[in-house]
Design a protein around this motif. Structure first.
Motif, mmCIF file in Angstrom:
data_model
loop_
_atom_site.group_PDB
_atom_site.id
_atom_site.type_symbol
_atom_site.label_atom_id
_atom_site.label_comp_id
_atom_site.label_asym_id
_atom_site.label_seq_id
_atom_site.Cartn_x
_atom_site.Cartn_y
_atom_site.Cartn_z
ATOM 1 N N LYS A 1 -0.694 -3.110 8.030
ATOM 2 C CA LYS A 1 -1.273 -3.473 9.438
ATOM 3 C C LYS A 1 -0.366 -2.317 10.212
ATOM 4 C CE LYS A 1 -3.407 -7.608 9.301
ATOM 5 N NZ LYS A 1 -3.634 -8.929 9.659
ATOM 6 N N GLU A 2 1.063 -2.300 9.831
ATOM 7 C CA GLU A 2 2.226 -1.592 10.659
ATOM 8 C C GLU A 2 2.084 -0.008 10.243
ATOM 9 O OE1 GLU A 2 3.639 -2.506 13.435
ATOM 10 O OE2 GLU A 2 2.600 -4.223 13.232
ATOM 11 N N CYS A 3 2.026 0.150 9.030
ATOM 12 C CA CYS A 3 2.196 1.621 8.562
ATOM 13 C C CYS A 3 1.403 1.910 7.129
ATOM 14 C CB CYS A 3 3.697 2.094 8.451
ATOM 15 S SG CYS A 3 4.542 1.183 7.223
ATOM 16 N N HIS A 4 1.001 2.895 7.059
ATOM 17 C CA HIS A 4 0.519 3.406 5.639
ATOM 18 C C HIS A 4 1.292 3.444 4.601
ATOM 19 C CE1 HIS A 4 -2.451 5.155 2.697
ATOM 20 N NE2 HIS A 4 -1.400 6.062 2.416
ATOM 21 N N ILE A 5 1.322 2.557 3.554
ATOM 22 C CA ILE A 5 2.131 2.582 2.308
ATOM 23 C C ILE A 5 1.760 3.639 1.404
ATOM 24 C CG2 ILE A 5 3.234 1.523 0.506
ATOM 25 C CD1 ILE A 5 4.331 0.775 3.129
ATOM 26 N N ASP A 6 2.133 4.702 0.791
ATOM 27 C CA ASP A 6 1.626 5.661 -0.039
ATOM 28 C C ASP A 6 1.767 5.387 -1.658
ATOM 29 O OD1 ASP A 6 0.964 8.024 1.789
ATOM 30 O OD2 ASP A 6 3.172 7.692 2.308
ATOM 31 N N THR A 7 3.065 4.583 -2.018
ATOM 32 C CA THR A 7 3.002 4.255 -3.297
ATOM 33 C C THR A 7 3.984 3.136 -3.511
ATOM 34 O OG1 THR A 7 3.616 5.087 -5.362
ATOM 35 C CG2 THR A 7 5.052 6.011 -3.829
ATOM 36 N N VAL A 8 3.879 2.407 -4.499
ATOM 37 C CA VAL A 8 5.014 1.419 -4.596
ATOM 38 C C VAL A 8 5.371 1.488 -6.017
ATOM 39 C CG1 VAL A 8 5.112 -1.366 -5.064
ATOM 40 C CG2 VAL A 8 3.633 -0.294 -3.146
ATOM 41 N N ILE A 9 6.909 1.762 -6.028
ATOM 42 C CA ILE A 9 7.578 1.994 -7.153
ATOM 43 C C ILE A 9 8.258 0.592 -7.889
ATOM 44 C CG2 ILE A 9 9.633 2.752 -8.316
ATOM 45 C CD1 ILE A 9 8.986 5.226 -6.427
ATOM 46 N N ASP A 10 7.694 -0.048 -9.196
ATOM 47 C CA ASP A 10 7.994 -1.126 -9.440
ATOM 48 C C ASP A 10 9.058 -0.903 -10.539
ATOM 49 O OD1 ASP A 10 8.059 -4.111 -10.545
ATOM 50 O OD2 ASP A 10 6.556 -3.467 -11.944
ATOM 51 N N LEU A 11 10.203 -1.559 -10.522
ATOM 52 C CA LEU A 11 11.306 -1.516 -11.466
ATOM 53 C C LEU A 11 11.137 -2.509 -12.530
ATOM 54 C CD1 LEU A 11 14.317 -0.121 -9.428
ATOM 55 C CD2 LEU A 11 12.721 1.279 -10.733
#
Length: 187
Positions: A63-73
């Motif tokens: 809701k606060e900002c657009h997330i472009d990608t999530v990097i999962d280690l």
């Protein structure tokens, strides 16, 4: 001054999976800013204000900002247990030693000051196991949330130096390398 394009990425992984190391390399090569939720979490816990790592938090972030990608280690828990329980610090300076791959010259003693090293309570074996269990229980739903949104990119391995080239190649599809030096060997 060249301004890199905006990319909002979330880096997830269990405690000790290499998030800080990967973040430092991303900053070096791609010239982006970094906010550590771990640092924010520790600050909020110290202030007794709390900072949940849940699907509700991910939804609030959306809701606060657009997330472009999530990097999962994706690092095996056994690897992390060995990594964290071998970690010792010099409290006054924050210098970190690891008995496996960067030990002090004299066991239990800081190389520079000669003062004793300590193991953080968070790095003691029983605490590490509890932290990893909590991470697993809390984070699976968050990873699934981002997977369903098509944002999750997982990188599996036991060593940051082996995972990093794959993360680097992935990010090169999204951002230009701003370091302009040693780009052929991204470390």
């Amino acid at each position: 001054m060249v301004v890199p394009p905006l990319l909002r990425a979330v880096i997830m992984g269990p405690p000790g999976s290499g998030k800080g190391t990967v973040s430092a390399r991303i900053i070096k090569h791609f010239g982006v800013k970094h906010l550590s939720s771990g640092d924010l979490l520790r600050d909020n816990m110290q202030k007794k204000t709390g900072f949940p790592r849940t699907v509700a938090q991910a939804e609030a972030l959306d809701k606060e900002c657009h997330i472009d990608t999530v990097i999962d280690l994706d690092v095996p828990f056994e690897t992390i247990k060995c990594r964290l329980t071998a970690r010792w610090i010099h409290p006054a300076s924050g210098r970190v030693y690891n008995l496996e791959f960067s030990p002090p010259k004299v066991q239990g003693i800081d190389d520079i000051t000669g003062e004793p090293l300590v193991q953080r309570d968070d790095d003691k074996p029983e605490t590490v196991s509890k932290r990893l269990q909590a991470y697993d229980a809390q984070t699976k739903p968050v990873l699934e949330y981002y997977r369903k949104k098509g944002l999750l990119k997982s990188f599996s391995g036991t060593e940051t130096n082996k995972i990093w080239p794959h993360i680097y190649a992935f990010l090169q599809t999204k951002l230009p390398d701003m370091s302009q030096k040693d780009a052929a060997n991204p470390r």
